[in-house]
Design a protein around this motif. Structure first.
Motif, PDB file in Angstrom:
ATOM      1  N   PHE A   1       8.641  -4.916  -4.919  1.00  0.00           N
ATOM      2  CA  PHE A   1       8.797  -6.353  -5.112  1.00  0.00           C
ATOM      3  C   PHE A   1       8.437  -6.607  -6.567  1.00  0.00           C
ATOM      4  CE2 PHE A   1       7.415  -5.801  -0.665  1.00  0.00           C
ATOM      5  CZ  PHE A   1       8.518  -6.326  -0.012  1.00  0.00           C
TER       6      PHE A   1
ATOM      7  N   LEU B   1       5.611  -4.550  -8.301  1.00  0.00           N
ATOM      8  CA  LEU B   1       4.745  -3.939  -7.295  1.00  0.00           C
ATOM      9  C   LEU B   1       5.550  -3.034  -6.365  1.00  0.00           C
ATOM     10  CD1 LEU B   1       1.725  -4.883  -5.680  1.00  0.00           C
ATOM     11  CD2 LEU B   1       3.560  -5.008  -4.001  1.00  0.00           C
TER      12      LEU B   1
ATOM     13  N   ALA C   1       5.618  -1.469  -3.045  1.00  0.00           N
ATOM     14  CA  ALA C   1       4.892  -1.627  -1.780  1.00  0.00           C
ATOM     15  C   ALA C   1       4.990  -0.376  -0.919  1.00  0.00           C
ATOM     16  CB  ALA C   1       5.442  -2.831  -1.016  1.00  0.00           C
TER      17      ALA C   1
ATOM     18  N   PRO D   1      -5.056  -0.363   5.859  1.00  0.00           N
ATOM     19  CA  PRO D   1      -5.659  -1.678   5.604  1.00  0.00           C
ATOM     20  C   PRO D   1      -4.591  -2.702   5.230  1.00  0.00           C
ATOM     21  CG  PRO D   1      -5.997  -0.244   3.710  1.00  0.00           C
ATOM     22  CD  PRO D   1      -5.332   0.588   4.762  1.00  0.00           C
ATOM     23  N   ASN D   2      -4.981  -3.959   5.102  1.00  0.00           N
ATOM     24  CA  ASN D   2      -4.059  -4.999   4.672  1.00  0.00           C
ATOM     25  C   ASN D   2      -3.482  -4.630   3.313  1.00  0.00           C
ATOM     26  OD1 ASN D   2      -4.272  -6.728   6.838  1.00  0.00           O
ATOM     27  ND2 ASN D   2      -6.136  -7.679   6.031  1.00  0.00           N
ATOM     28  N   GLY D   3      -2.175  -4.816   3.184  1.00  0.00           N
ATOM     29  CA  GLY D   3      -1.529  -4.560   1.906  1.00  0.00           C
ATOM     30  C   GLY D   3      -1.096  -3.118   1.713  1.00  0.00           C
ATOM     31  N   ALA D   4      -1.317  -2.259   2.732  1.00  0.00           N
ATOM     32  CA  ALA D   4      -0.983  -0.833   2.598  1.00  0.00           C
ATOM     33  C   ALA D   4       0.528  -0.592   2.527  1.00  0.00           C
ATOM     34  CB  ALA D   4      -1.573  -0.042   3.760  1.00  0.00           C
ATOM     35  N   GLY D   5       1.301  -1.530   3.073  1.00  0.00           N
ATOM     36  CA  GLY D   5       2.764  -1.344   3.085  1.00  0.00           C
ATOM     37  C   GLY D   5       3.328  -1.147   4.481  1.00  0.00           C
ATOM     38  N   LYS D   6       2.525  -1.433   5.515  1.00  0.00           N
ATOM     39  CA  LYS D   6       2.957  -1.213   6.892  1.00  0.00           C
ATOM     40  C   LYS D   6       4.123  -2.134   7.271  1.00  0.00           C
ATOM     41  CE  LYS D   6      -1.099  -2.274   8.656  1.00  0.00           C
ATOM     42  NZ  LYS D   6      -1.770  -2.718   7.406  1.00  0.00           N
ATOM     43  N   THR D   7       3.952  -3.426   7.016  1.00  0.00           N
ATOM     44  CA  THR D   7       5.001  -4.378   7.403  1.00  0.00           C
ATOM     45  C   THR D   7       6.280  -4.105   6.619  1.00  0.00           C
ATOM     46  OG1 THR D   7       3.421  -6.072   8.078  1.00  0.00           O
ATOM     47  CG2 THR D   7       5.608  -6.840   7.487  1.00  0.00           C
ATOM     48  N   THR D   8       6.160  -3.819   5.336  1.00  0.00           N
ATOM     49  CA  THR D   8       7.355  -3.525   4.538  1.00  0.00           C
ATOM     50  C   THR D   8       8.084  -2.314   5.115  1.00  0.00           C
ATOM     51  OG1 THR D   8       6.169  -4.394   2.614  1.00  0.00           O
ATOM     52  CG2 THR D   8       8.189  -3.161   2.188  1.00  0.00           C
TER      53      THR D   8
ATOM     54  N   GLN E   1       5.122  -9.615  13.078  1.00  0.00           N
ATOM     55  CA  GLN E   1       3.704  -9.867  12.827  1.00  0.00           C
ATOM     56  C   GLN E   1       3.414 -11.364  12.907  1.00  0.00           C
ATOM     57  OE1 GLN E   1       2.086  -8.179   9.219  1.00  0.00           O
ATOM     58  NE2 GLN E   1       0.019  -8.685   9.857  1.00  0.00           N
TER      59      GLN E   1
HETATM   60  N1  LIG Z   1       8.207 -10.464  -0.001  1.00  0.00           N
HETATM   61  C1  LIG Z   1       7.257  -9.967  -0.801  1.00  0.00           C
HETATM   62  N2  LIG Z   1       7.207 -10.305  -2.113  1.00  0.00           N
HETATM   63  C2  LIG Z   1       6.254  -9.794  -2.922  1.00  0.00           C
HETATM   64  N3  LIG Z   1       5.290  -8.933  -2.531  1.00  0.00           N
HETATM   65  C3  LIG Z   1       5.295  -8.568  -1.229  1.00  0.00           C
HETATM   66  C4  LIG Z   1       6.279  -9.061  -0.303  1.00  0.00           C
HETATM   67  N4  LIG Z   1       6.011  -8.510   0.909  1.00  0.00           N
HETATM   68  C5  LIG Z   1       4.935  -7.717   0.741  1.00  0.00           C
HETATM   69  N5  LIG Z   1       4.502  -7.747  -0.542  1.00  0.00           N
HETATM   70  C6  LIG Z   1       3.373  -6.975  -1.085  1.00  0.00           C
HETATM   71  O1  LIG Z   1       3.587  -5.614  -0.762  1.00  0.00           O
HETATM   72  C7  LIG Z   1       2.358  -4.975  -0.408  1.00  0.00           C
HETATM   73  C8  LIG Z   1       2.469  -4.414   0.988  1.00  0.00           C
HETATM   74  O2  LIG Z   1       2.551  -5.494   1.909  1.00  0.00           O
HETATM   75  P1  LIG Z   1       2.754  -5.287   3.466  1.00  0.00           P
HETATM   76  O3  LIG Z   1       3.866  -4.344   3.672  1.00  0.00           O
HETATM   77  O4  LIG Z   1       2.861  -6.631   4.074  1.00  0.00           O
HETATM   78  O5  LIG Z   1       1.376  -4.586   3.868  1.00  0.00           O
HETATM   79  P2  LIG Z   1       0.627  -4.497   5.280  1.00  0.00           P
HETATM   80  O6  LIG Z   1       1.596  -4.885   6.343  1.00  0.00           O
HETATM   81  O7  LIG Z   1       0.187  -3.065   5.367  1.00  0.00           O
HETATM   82  O8  LIG Z   1      -0.539  -5.424   5.195  1.00  0.00           O
HETATM   83  C9  LIG Z   1       1.274  -6.025  -0.563  1.00  0.00           C
HETATM   84  O9  LIG Z   1       0.695  -5.887  -1.825  1.00  0.00           O
HETATM   85  C10 LIG Z   1       2.043  -7.329  -0.452  1.00  0.00           C
HETATM   86  O10 LIG Z   1       1.400  -8.361  -1.150  1.00  0.00           O
END
Ligand SMILES: Nc1ncnc2c1ncn2[C@@H]1O[C@H](COP(=O)(O)OP(=O)(O)O)[C@@H](O)[C@H]1O
Ligand SMILES: [Mg+2]
Length: 294
Positions: free
Chosen positions: A14, A17, A19, A38-45, A81
Protein backbone atom coordinates in the motif's frame (compact mmCIF):
# COMPACT_ATOMS: atom_id res chain seq x y z
CA UNK A 1 -4.03 -35.63 1.14
CA UNK A 2 -4.15 -33.07 -1.63
CA UNK A 3 -3.79 -29.31 -1.44
CA UNK A 4 -6.98 -27.34 -1.91
CA UNK A 5 -5.23 -23.96 -1.96
CA UNK A 6 -1.69 -23.08 -2.95
CA UNK A 7 -0.25 -19.65 -2.40
CA UNK A 8 3.09 -18.77 -3.96
CA UNK A 9 5.23 -15.69 -3.45
CA UNK A 10 2.39 -13.28 -2.64
CA UNK A 11 3.33 -9.62 -2.38
CA UNK A 12 1.09 -6.64 -1.62
CA UNK A 13 2.04 -3.03 -0.95
CA UNK A 14 0.00 0.00 0.00
CA UNK A 15 2.05 2.96 -1.20
CA UNK A 16 5.45 2.68 0.44
CA UNK A 17 4.27 0.08 2.97
CA UNK A 18 4.72 -3.55 1.98
CA UNK A 19 2.03 -5.39 3.94
CA UNK A 20 2.75 -8.88 2.55
CA UNK A 21 6.26 -9.89 1.53
CA UNK A 22 6.77 -13.04 -0.45
CA UNK A 23 4.30 -15.29 1.37
CA UNK A 24 3.95 -18.93 0.26
CA UNK A 25 2.07 -21.85 1.79
CA UNK A 26 -0.27 -24.69 0.92
CA UNK A 27 -3.46 -25.80 2.62
CA UNK A 28 -4.40 -29.46 2.77
CA UNK A 29 -7.96 -30.47 2.05
CA UNK A 30 -10.06 -30.89 5.19
CA UNK A 31 -7.64 -29.17 7.57
CA UNK A 32 -7.69 -25.92 9.48
CA UNK A 33 -4.78 -23.67 8.56
CA UNK A 34 -4.07 -20.71 10.84
CA UNK A 35 -2.34 -17.43 10.14
CA UNK A 36 -1.20 -16.27 13.57
CA UNK A 37 0.33 -12.88 14.17
CA UNK A 38 -0.03 -9.54 15.96
CA UNK A 39 -2.10 -6.63 14.65
CA UNK A 40 -0.64 -5.26 11.45
CA UNK A 41 1.26 -8.48 10.59
CA UNK A 42 -0.48 -8.75 7.20
CA UNK A 43 -3.04 -11.47 8.00
CA UNK A 44 -6.11 -9.69 6.61
CA UNK A 45 -4.25 -8.54 3.50
CA UNK A 46 -3.15 -12.13 2.86
CA UNK A 47 -6.59 -13.64 3.45
CA UNK A 48 -8.27 -10.97 1.31
CA UNK A 49 -5.98 -11.77 -1.61
CA UNK A 50 -6.87 -15.43 -1.18
CA UNK A 51 -10.57 -14.54 -1.11
CA UNK A 52 -10.13 -12.72 -4.41
CA UNK A 53 -11.02 -9.37 -2.83
CA UNK A 54 -7.59 -7.77 -3.09
CA UNK A 55 -5.34 -8.17 -6.13
CA UNK A 56 -1.79 -9.26 -5.34
CA UNK A 57 1.08 -7.15 -6.73
CA UNK A 58 2.91 -10.40 -7.38
CA UNK A 59 2.45 -14.11 -6.75
CA UNK A 60 -0.15 -16.72 -7.53
CA UNK A 61 -3.09 -18.35 -5.77
CA UNK A 62 -4.42 -21.68 -7.01
CA UNK A 63 -7.68 -23.29 -5.91
CA UNK A 64 -7.80 -27.01 -6.67
CA UNK A 65 -4.99 -26.51 -9.17
CA UNK A 66 -6.61 -23.62 -11.03
CA UNK A 67 -6.64 -19.83 -10.82
CA UNK A 68 -9.47 -18.34 -8.74
CA UNK A 69 -12.67 -18.23 -10.78
CA UNK A 70 -16.37 -19.00 -10.70
CA UNK A 71 -15.92 -22.42 -9.13
CA UNK A 72 -13.90 -20.87 -6.31
CA UNK A 73 -16.47 -18.12 -5.74
CA UNK A 74 -19.28 -20.67 -5.51
CA UNK A 75 -17.36 -22.93 -3.14
CA UNK A 76 -15.79 -20.35 -0.80
CA UNK A 77 -17.44 -19.11 2.40
CA UNK A 78 -16.19 -15.83 3.79
CA UNK A 79 -16.51 -14.39 7.27
CA UNK A 80 -15.00 -10.90 7.16
CA UNK A 81 -13.14 -9.32 10.03
CA UNK A 82 -15.48 -6.35 10.06
CA UNK A 83 -18.87 -6.75 8.51
CA UNK A 84 -21.37 -3.96 8.89
CA UNK A 85 -24.70 -5.73 9.00
CA UNK A 86 -27.37 -3.75 7.24
CA UNK A 87 -29.67 -1.79 9.55
CA UNK A 88 -33.42 -2.38 9.71
CA UNK A 89 -33.15 -5.93 8.53
CA UNK A 90 -33.86 -9.12 10.43
CA UNK A 91 -31.57 -12.11 10.83
CA UNK A 92 -33.78 -14.16 8.51
CA UNK A 93 -33.89 -11.42 5.87
CA UNK A 94 -30.13 -11.01 5.76
CA UNK A 95 -29.66 -14.76 5.43
CA UNK A 96 -32.17 -14.89 2.57
CA UNK A 97 -30.47 -11.93 0.91
CA UNK A 98 -27.10 -13.63 1.16
CA UNK A 99 -28.38 -16.93 -0.17
CA UNK A 100 -29.47 -15.25 -3.43
CA UNK A 101 -25.83 -14.82 -4.45
CA UNK A 102 -25.34 -18.56 -4.82
CA UNK A 103 -26.72 -21.35 -6.98
CA UNK A 104 -26.76 -24.01 -4.26
CA UNK A 105 -27.54 -23.06 -0.67
CA UNK A 106 -28.05 -24.54 2.78
CA UNK A 107 -31.36 -24.41 4.63
CA UNK A 108 -31.65 -21.21 6.64
CA UNK A 109 -33.64 -22.99 9.35
CA UNK A 110 -31.00 -25.66 9.72
CA UNK A 111 -28.23 -23.06 9.97
CA UNK A 112 -30.26 -21.11 12.52
CA UNK A 113 -30.64 -24.31 14.52
CA UNK A 114 -26.96 -25.20 14.32
CA UNK A 115 -25.84 -21.72 15.43
CA UNK A 116 -28.53 -21.15 18.06
CA UNK A 117 -30.05 -18.28 16.09
CA UNK A 118 -33.59 -19.59 15.97
CA UNK A 119 -34.89 -17.27 18.66
CA UNK A 120 -33.48 -14.25 16.83
CA UNK A 121 -34.59 -14.99 13.27
CA UNK A 122 -37.15 -12.20 13.24
CA UNK A 123 -35.10 -9.77 15.26
CA UNK A 124 -33.29 -6.70 13.93
CA UNK A 125 -29.61 -7.54 13.42
CA UNK A 126 -28.64 -4.42 15.40
CA UNK A 127 -30.01 -6.00 18.57
CA UNK A 128 -27.62 -8.96 18.51
CA UNK A 129 -24.89 -9.32 21.12
CA UNK A 130 -21.27 -9.71 20.02
CA UNK A 131 -21.42 -13.49 20.28
CA UNK A 132 -24.76 -13.70 18.45
CA UNK A 133 -23.45 -11.47 15.68
CA UNK A 134 -20.35 -13.63 15.20
CA UNK A 135 -22.57 -16.75 15.07
CA UNK A 136 -24.72 -15.07 12.44
CA UNK A 137 -21.66 -14.11 10.39
CA UNK A 138 -20.39 -17.68 10.60
CA UNK A 139 -23.83 -19.02 9.57
CA UNK A 140 -23.90 -16.54 6.66
CA UNK A 141 -20.47 -17.74 5.55
CA UNK A 142 -21.91 -21.27 5.41
CA UNK A 143 -24.94 -20.42 3.33
CA UNK A 144 -23.38 -21.66 0.08
CA UNK A 145 -22.24 -24.97 1.66
CA UNK A 146 -18.60 -23.96 1.18
CA UNK A 147 -15.73 -26.37 0.65
CA UNK A 148 -13.28 -23.75 1.86
CA UNK A 149 -13.96 -21.20 4.59
CA UNK A 150 -12.13 -18.00 5.38
CA UNK A 151 -12.46 -16.77 8.96
CA UNK A 152 -10.68 -13.51 9.73
CA UNK A 153 -10.32 -13.15 13.50
CA UNK A 154 -13.69 -14.77 14.15
CA UNK A 155 -13.55 -14.37 17.93
CA UNK A 156 -11.89 -11.00 18.42
CA UNK A 157 -13.81 -9.02 21.00
CA UNK A 158 -15.79 -11.99 22.32
CA UNK A 159 -15.87 -12.99 25.97
CA UNK A 160 -14.13 -16.30 26.81
CA UNK A 161 -17.40 -18.25 26.94
CA UNK A 162 -18.60 -17.06 23.51
CA UNK A 163 -15.13 -17.64 22.13
CA UNK A 164 -15.20 -21.28 23.25
CA UNK A 165 -18.67 -21.72 21.77
CA UNK A 166 -17.49 -20.39 18.43
CA UNK A 167 -14.45 -22.70 18.56
CA UNK A 168 -16.81 -25.66 18.98
CA UNK A 169 -18.84 -24.51 16.02
CA UNK A 170 -15.75 -24.07 13.86
CA UNK A 171 -14.63 -27.58 14.87
CA UNK A 172 -18.01 -28.91 13.80
CA UNK A 173 -17.78 -27.18 10.41
CA UNK A 174 -14.40 -28.82 9.95
CA UNK A 175 -15.70 -32.23 11.00
CA UNK A 176 -18.35 -31.89 8.32
CA UNK A 177 -15.53 -31.74 5.78
CA UNK A 178 -14.81 -28.07 5.06
CA UNK A 179 -11.27 -26.74 4.84
CA UNK A 180 -10.69 -23.66 6.95
CA UNK A 181 -8.28 -20.76 6.73
CA UNK A 182 -8.34 -18.81 9.97
CA UNK A 183 -6.49 -15.72 11.14
CA UNK A 184 -6.06 -14.89 14.78
CA UNK A 185 -3.86 -13.13 17.25
CA UNK A 186 -4.92 -15.50 20.03
CA UNK A 187 -2.37 -18.26 20.37
CA UNK A 188 -4.83 -20.48 22.31
CA UNK A 189 -7.22 -20.23 19.37
CA UNK A 190 -4.57 -21.22 16.85
CA UNK A 191 -3.44 -24.04 19.12
CA UNK A 192 -6.99 -25.29 19.70
CA UNK A 193 -8.29 -25.17 16.14
CA UNK A 194 -5.43 -25.42 13.70
CA UNK A 195 -3.71 -28.46 12.22
CA UNK A 196 -1.00 -26.22 10.81
CA UNK A 197 -0.09 -22.65 11.55
CA UNK A 198 2.02 -20.03 9.87
CA UNK A 199 3.24 -17.33 12.21
CA UNK A 200 3.35 -13.92 10.51
CA UNK A 201 5.20 -10.78 11.48
CA UNK A 202 5.82 -7.67 9.35
CA UNK A 203 4.30 -9.29 6.26
CA UNK A 204 6.45 -12.42 6.38
CA UNK A 205 5.93 -15.97 7.55
CA UNK A 206 8.55 -16.57 10.24
CA UNK A 207 7.57 -20.14 11.18
CA UNK A 208 5.21 -22.72 9.75
CA UNK A 209 4.30 -26.24 10.94
CA UNK A 210 1.85 -28.17 13.09
CA UNK A 211 1.58 -26.36 16.45
CA UNK A 212 3.16 -29.15 18.50
CA UNK A 213 5.90 -29.66 15.92
CA UNK A 214 6.75 -25.96 16.06
CA UNK A 215 7.01 -26.09 19.83
CA UNK A 216 9.01 -29.32 19.82
CA UNK A 217 11.44 -27.97 17.23
CA UNK A 218 12.16 -24.79 19.18
CA UNK A 219 11.94 -25.77 22.82
CA UNK A 220 13.29 -28.51 25.04
CA UNK A 221 12.61 -26.63 28.23
CA UNK A 222 9.63 -25.63 30.39
CA UNK A 223 8.57 -22.57 32.35
CA UNK A 224 8.54 -22.53 36.14
CA UNK A 225 6.16 -19.78 37.17
CA UNK A 226 6.22 -18.19 40.62
CA UNK A 227 4.18 -15.34 42.01
CA UNK A 228 6.24 -12.19 41.42
CA UNK A 229 5.66 -11.06 45.02
CA UNK A 230 7.38 -14.24 46.26
CA UNK A 231 10.70 -13.63 44.52
CA UNK A 232 12.39 -10.23 44.60
CA UNK A 233 13.02 -9.00 41.09
CA UNK A 234 16.77 -8.49 41.51
CA UNK A 235 17.19 -12.07 42.80
CA UNK A 236 14.94 -13.54 40.11
CA UNK A 237 16.73 -11.76 37.31
CA UNK A 238 20.22 -12.43 38.66
CA UNK A 239 19.88 -16.06 39.76
CA UNK A 240 17.36 -17.37 37.18
CA UNK A 241 17.23 -14.84 34.32
CA UNK A 242 13.53 -14.69 35.22
CA UNK A 243 11.18 -12.67 33.05
CA UNK A 244 8.60 -10.68 35.01
CA UNK A 245 5.21 -10.51 33.33
CA UNK A 246 2.03 -9.31 35.00
CA UNK A 247 2.13 -10.80 38.49
CA UNK A 248 4.42 -13.72 37.73
CA UNK A 249 8.09 -14.44 37.43
CA UNK A 250 8.78 -16.87 34.58
CA UNK A 251 11.87 -19.04 34.84
CA UNK A 252 12.77 -20.97 31.71
CA UNK A 253 14.62 -24.15 32.59
CA UNK A 254 15.68 -27.45 31.10
CA UNK A 255 16.31 -28.84 34.59
CA UNK A 256 13.28 -28.41 36.84
CA UNK A 257 14.86 -30.32 39.77
CA UNK A 258 17.88 -28.05 39.88
CA UNK A 259 15.77 -24.90 39.55
CA UNK A 260 13.51 -25.95 42.42
CA UNK A 261 16.45 -26.91 44.60
CA UNK A 262 17.96 -23.50 43.92
CA UNK A 263 14.65 -21.77 44.79
CA UNK A 264 14.40 -23.78 48.03
CA UNK A 265 17.98 -22.92 48.87
CA UNK A 266 17.07 -19.22 48.55
CA UNK A 267 13.99 -19.73 50.78
CA UNK A 268 11.60 -18.63 48.03
CA UNK A 269 7.99 -19.61 48.89
CA UNK A 270 6.71 -22.12 46.34
CA UNK A 271 3.03 -22.18 47.29
CA UNK A 272 2.02 -20.61 43.99
CA UNK A 273 4.49 -22.50 41.85
CA UNK A 274 3.28 -23.67 38.48
CA UNK A 275 5.13 -25.53 35.76
CA UNK A 276 3.92 -25.10 32.23
CA UNK A 277 4.96 -26.21 28.76
CA UNK A 278 6.26 -23.59 26.35
CA UNK A 279 3.50 -22.20 24.15
CA UNK A 280 3.10 -20.33 20.86
CA UNK A 281 3.24 -17.03 22.71
CA UNK A 282 6.71 -17.97 23.96
CA UNK A 283 7.69 -18.99 20.45
CA UNK A 284 6.60 -15.68 19.01
CA UNK A 285 8.51 -13.85 21.72
CA UNK A 286 11.58 -15.97 21.01
CA UNK A 287 11.40 -15.40 17.24
CA UNK A 288 10.64 -11.69 17.26
CA UNK A 289 11.62 -10.38 20.69
CA UNK A 290 8.12 -9.05 21.23
CA UNK A 291 4.78 -10.23 22.56
CA UNK A 292 2.06 -11.52 20.27
CA UNK A 293 -0.58 -9.28 21.78
CA UNK A 294 1.63 -6.25 22.31
N1 LIG B 1 -6.09 -0.47 2.47
C1 LIG B 1 -4.94 -0.21 3.10
N2 LIG B 1 -4.26 0.94 2.85
C2 LIG B 1 -3.09 1.20 3.48
N3 LIG B 1 -2.50 0.39 4.38
C3 LIG B 1 -3.15 -0.77 4.67
C4 LIG B 1 -4.39 -1.13 4.03
N4 LIG B 1 -4.76 -2.33 4.53
C5 LIG B 1 -3.81 -2.70 5.40
N5 LIG B 1 -2.83 -1.77 5.49
C6 LIG B 1 -1.62 -1.86 6.32
O1 LIG B 1 -0.98 -3.09 6.01
C7 LIG B 1 -0.44 -3.69 7.19
C8 LIG B 1 -1.05 -5.06 7.37
O2 LIG B 1 -2.43 -4.92 7.68
P1 LIG B 1 -3.40 -6.15 7.86
O3 LIG B 1 -3.22 -7.07 6.72
O4 LIG B 1 -4.76 -5.60 8.10
O5 LIG B 1 -2.81 -6.82 9.19
P2 LIG B 1 -3.50 -7.79 10.26
O6 LIG B 1 -4.76 -8.32 9.66
O7 LIG B 1 -2.47 -8.85 10.50
O8 LIG B 1 -3.74 -6.97 11.48
C9 LIG B 1 -0.74 -2.74 8.33
O9 LIG B 1 0.38 -1.93 8.53
C10 LIG B 1 -1.91 -1.93 7.80
O10 LIG B 1 -1.95 -0.66 8.38
MG1 LIG C 1 -6.70 -8.30 10.33
Amino acid sequence: MSFILQVSNLVKSFGSLTAVRDVSFEIRQGTCFGLLGPNGAGKTTTIEMMEGIKTPDAGTIMYQGEALGTQFRNEAGIMFQNTALQDFITVREIMIQFSRFYPDTASIDELAEQFALHDFLDQDTRKLSGGQKQRLLLAMALINKPKIMFLDEPTTGLDPQSRRNLWRQVQQVKEEGATILLTTHYMEEAYELCDEIAIMDHGRIIAHDAPDALLAAHFDDVVVQIQAADIPRDIGEREFQAIYRNDSAHIVTGDVNRTIEHLLHLDIPLNHLRIRARNLEDLFLELTGKELRG
